[in-house]
Design a protein around this motif. Structure first.
Motif, PDB file in Angstrom:
ATOM      1  N   GLU A 165       0.795  -1.233   0.000  1.00  0.00           N
ATOM      2  CA  GLU A 165       0.000   0.000   0.000  1.00  0.00           C
ATOM      3  C   GLU A 165       0.824   1.279   0.000  1.00  0.00           C
ATOM      4  OE1 GLU A 165      -3.857  -0.455   2.375  1.00  0.00           O
ATOM      5  OE2 GLU A 165      -2.414  -1.760   3.413  1.00  0.00           O
ATOM      6  N   THR A 166       2.150   1.171   0.063  1.00  0.00           N
ATOM      7  CA  THR A 166       2.999   2.365   0.068  1.00  0.00           C
ATOM      8  C   THR A 166       4.051   2.254  -1.024  1.00  0.00           C
ATOM      9  OG1 THR A 166       4.452   1.382   1.736  1.00  0.00           O
ATOM     10  CG2 THR A 166       2.702   2.832   2.537  1.00  0.00           C
ATOM     11  N   ARG A 167       4.408   3.393  -1.572  1.00  0.00           N
ATOM     12  CA  ARG A 167       5.441   3.448  -2.604  1.00  0.00           C
ATOM     13  C   ARG A 167       6.487   4.470  -2.172  1.00  0.00           C
ATOM     14  NH1 ARG A 167       6.276   6.323  -7.655  1.00  0.00           N
ATOM     15  NH2 ARG A 167       4.457   7.600  -7.209  1.00  0.00           N
ATOM     16  N   VAL A 168       7.737   4.039  -2.077  1.00  0.00           N
ATOM     17  CA  VAL A 168       8.825   4.951  -1.721  1.00  0.00           C
ATOM     18  C   VAL A 168       9.166   5.778  -2.950  1.00  0.00           C
ATOM     19  CG1 VAL A 168      11.240   5.130  -1.003  1.00  0.00           C
ATOM     20  CG2 VAL A 168       9.744   3.430   0.069  1.00  0.00           C
ATOM     21  N   ILE A 169       9.097   7.103  -2.805  1.00  0.00           N
ATOM     22  CA  ILE A 169       9.426   7.975  -3.940  1.00  0.00           C
ATOM     23  C   ILE A 169      10.754   8.694  -3.736  1.00  0.00           C
ATOM     24  CG2 ILE A 169       7.050   8.191  -4.725  1.00  0.00           C
ATOM     25  CD1 ILE A 169       6.948  10.922  -3.379  1.00  0.00           C
ATOM     26  N   ALA A 170      11.293   8.650  -2.501  1.00  0.00           N
ATOM     27  CA  ALA A 170      12.619   9.204  -2.220  1.00  0.00           C
ATOM     28  C   ALA A 170      13.166   8.513  -0.978  1.00  0.00           C
ATOM     29  CB  ALA A 170      12.541  10.713  -1.992  1.00  0.00           C
ATOM     30  N   ARG A 171      14.458   8.258  -0.985  1.00  0.00           N
ATOM     31  CA  ARG A 171      15.111   7.646   0.183  1.00  0.00           C
ATOM     32  C   ARG A 171      16.434   8.341   0.438  1.00  0.00           C
ATOM     33  NH1 ARG A 171      15.119   1.789  -0.636  1.00  0.00           N
ATOM     34  NH2 ARG A 171      13.484   2.169  -2.092  1.00  0.00           N
ATOM     35  N   SER A 172      16.731   8.544   1.714  1.00  0.00           N
ATOM     36  CA  SER A 172      17.992   9.176   2.103  1.00  0.00           C
ATOM     37  C   SER A 172      19.094   8.140   2.180  1.00  0.00           C
ATOM     38  CB  SER A 172      17.849   9.858   3.468  1.00  0.00           C
ATOM     39  OG  SER A 172      17.842   8.877   4.508  1.00  0.00           O
ATOM     40  N   ARG A 173      20.295   8.626   2.414  1.00  0.00           N
ATOM     41  CA  ARG A 173      21.400   7.740   2.772  1.00  0.00           C
ATOM     42  C   ARG A 173      21.123   7.206   4.177  1.00  0.00           C
ATOM     43  NH1 ARG A 173      25.680  11.638   3.542  1.00  0.00           N
ATOM     44  NH2 ARG A 173      23.983  13.105   3.663  1.00  0.00           N
ATOM     45  N   ILE A 174      21.736   6.106   4.520  1.00  0.00           N
ATOM     46  CA  ILE A 174      21.662   5.565   5.884  1.00  0.00           C
ATOM     47  C   ILE A 174      22.844   6.159   6.635  1.00  0.00           C
ATOM     48  CG2 ILE A 174      21.731   3.493   7.309  1.00  0.00           C
ATOM     49  CD1 ILE A 174      20.477   2.009   4.866  1.00  0.00           C
ATOM     50  N   MET A 175      22.554   6.814   7.766  1.00  0.00           N
ATOM     51  CA  MET A 175      23.561   7.569   8.504  1.00  0.00           C
ATOM     52  C   MET A 175      23.686   7.067   9.934  1.00  0.00           C
ATOM     53  SD  MET A 175      22.318  11.345   7.373  1.00  0.00           S
ATOM     54  CE  MET A 175      21.944  11.716   5.675  1.00  0.00           C
ATOM     55  N   PRO A 176      24.902   7.048  10.481  1.00  0.00           N
ATOM     56  CA  PRO A 176      25.075   6.675  11.888  1.00  0.00           C
ATOM     57  C   PRO A 176      24.726   7.845  12.806  1.00  0.00           C
ATOM     58  CG  PRO A 176      27.198   7.203  10.932  1.00  0.00           C
ATOM     59  CD  PRO A 176      26.176   7.306   9.815  1.00  0.00           C
ATOM     60  N   SER A 177      24.287   7.533  14.028  1.00  0.00           N
ATOM     61  CA  SER A 177      24.039   8.584  15.015  1.00  0.00           C
ATOM     62  C   SER A 177      24.233   8.022  16.417  1.00  0.00           C
ATOM     63  CB  SER A 177      22.630   9.167  14.876  1.00  0.00           C
ATOM     64  OG  SER A 177      21.665   8.222  15.257  1.00  0.00           O
ATOM     65  N   ASP A 178      24.485   8.933  17.341  1.00  0.00           N
ATOM     66  CA  ASP A 178      24.616   8.551  18.741  1.00  0.00           C
ATOM     67  C   ASP A 178      23.244   8.277  19.326  1.00  0.00           C
ATOM     68  OD1 ASP A 178      27.393   8.834  18.762  1.00  0.00           O
ATOM     69  OD2 ASP A 178      27.262  10.970  19.218  1.00  0.00           O
ATOM     70  N   PRO A 179      23.186   7.425  20.357  1.00  0.00           N
ATOM     71  CA  PRO A 179      21.896   7.119  20.978  1.00  0.00           C
ATOM     72  C   PRO A 179      21.358   8.286  21.800  1.00  0.00           C
ATOM     73  CG  PRO A 179      23.666   6.043  22.165  1.00  0.00           C
ATOM     74  CD  PRO A 179      24.284   6.687  20.958  1.00  0.00           C
ATOM     75  N   VAL A 180      20.041   8.299  22.005  1.00  0.00           N
ATOM     76  CA  VAL A 180      19.369   9.246  22.887  1.00  0.00           C
ATOM     77  C   VAL A 180      18.895   8.445  24.085  1.00  0.00           C
ATOM     78  CG1 VAL A 180      17.345  10.743  23.134  1.00  0.00           C
ATOM     79  CG2 VAL A 180      18.617  10.729  20.996  1.00  0.00           C
TER      80      VAL A 180
END
Length: 164
Positions: free
Chosen positions: A39-54
């Motif tokens: 039911e969903t179509r991805v029309i844009a995707r970002s790069r996968i990025m690392p981040s520090d935990p919250v």
């Protein structure tokens, strides 16, 4: 309010290895692929990025964002996202901000604001979270926050400036 199909900005995050999929970046990539079916179509995707935990989690995250197009209204999309999280082993019990295999959040949508007992759009905390704004800026820089009126690009620049 615009007419369907709606567009949504969805944030993705993982900091726990999945037995079948692998390390967190692979979990995020698999979830992106999963959002491009049914039911969903991805029309844009970002790069996968690392981040520090919250919060109390100690493991680093892999974060990304996608823009999806769908005829689903916000509560229906939220239910779909929760189902995908469950399929990746997510359990919504216990401590907030703990380690998780997959976290999917609706950040913004083309319909503006939404609020009910389960969901608020725009996401209440996205304006101060670099791990949401950096990936979002990759694909939705010109989207506007209907509360502040600022673009995702502007919000991202503010957060990055505060962090430096």
């Amino acid at each position: 309010m615009s007419e369907p199909p709606w567009r949504y900005l969805v944030a993705l995050g993982s900091n726990v290895r999945h037995a079948a999929t692998g390390a967190p970046p692979r979990v995020v990539a698999a979830a992106m692929a999963r959002l491009n079916t049914g039911e969903t179509r991805v029309i844009a995707r970002s790069r996968i990025m690392p981040s520090d935990p919250v919060g109390p989690s100690l493991r680093r995250y892999a974060n990304a964002a996608v823009v999806v197009e769908t005829a689903l209204d916000p509560p229906a999309l939220l239910s779909l996202l929760h189902g995908i999280e469950r399929d990746f082993g997510r359990r919504r019990v216990g401590q907030k901000w703990r380690a998780r295999t997959l976290d999917l959040d609706i950040v913004l949508w083309s319909g503006g604001r939404w609020s009910d007992r389960r969901l608020t759009i725009p996401h209440a905390q996205f304006r101060g979270r670099d791990f949401v704004l950096r990936p979002a800026c990759d694909i939705a820089r010109d989207w506007r926050d209907p509360v502040s009126g600022l673009s995702v690009g502007h919000l991202c620049a503010r957060v990055l400036k505060q962090a430096s």
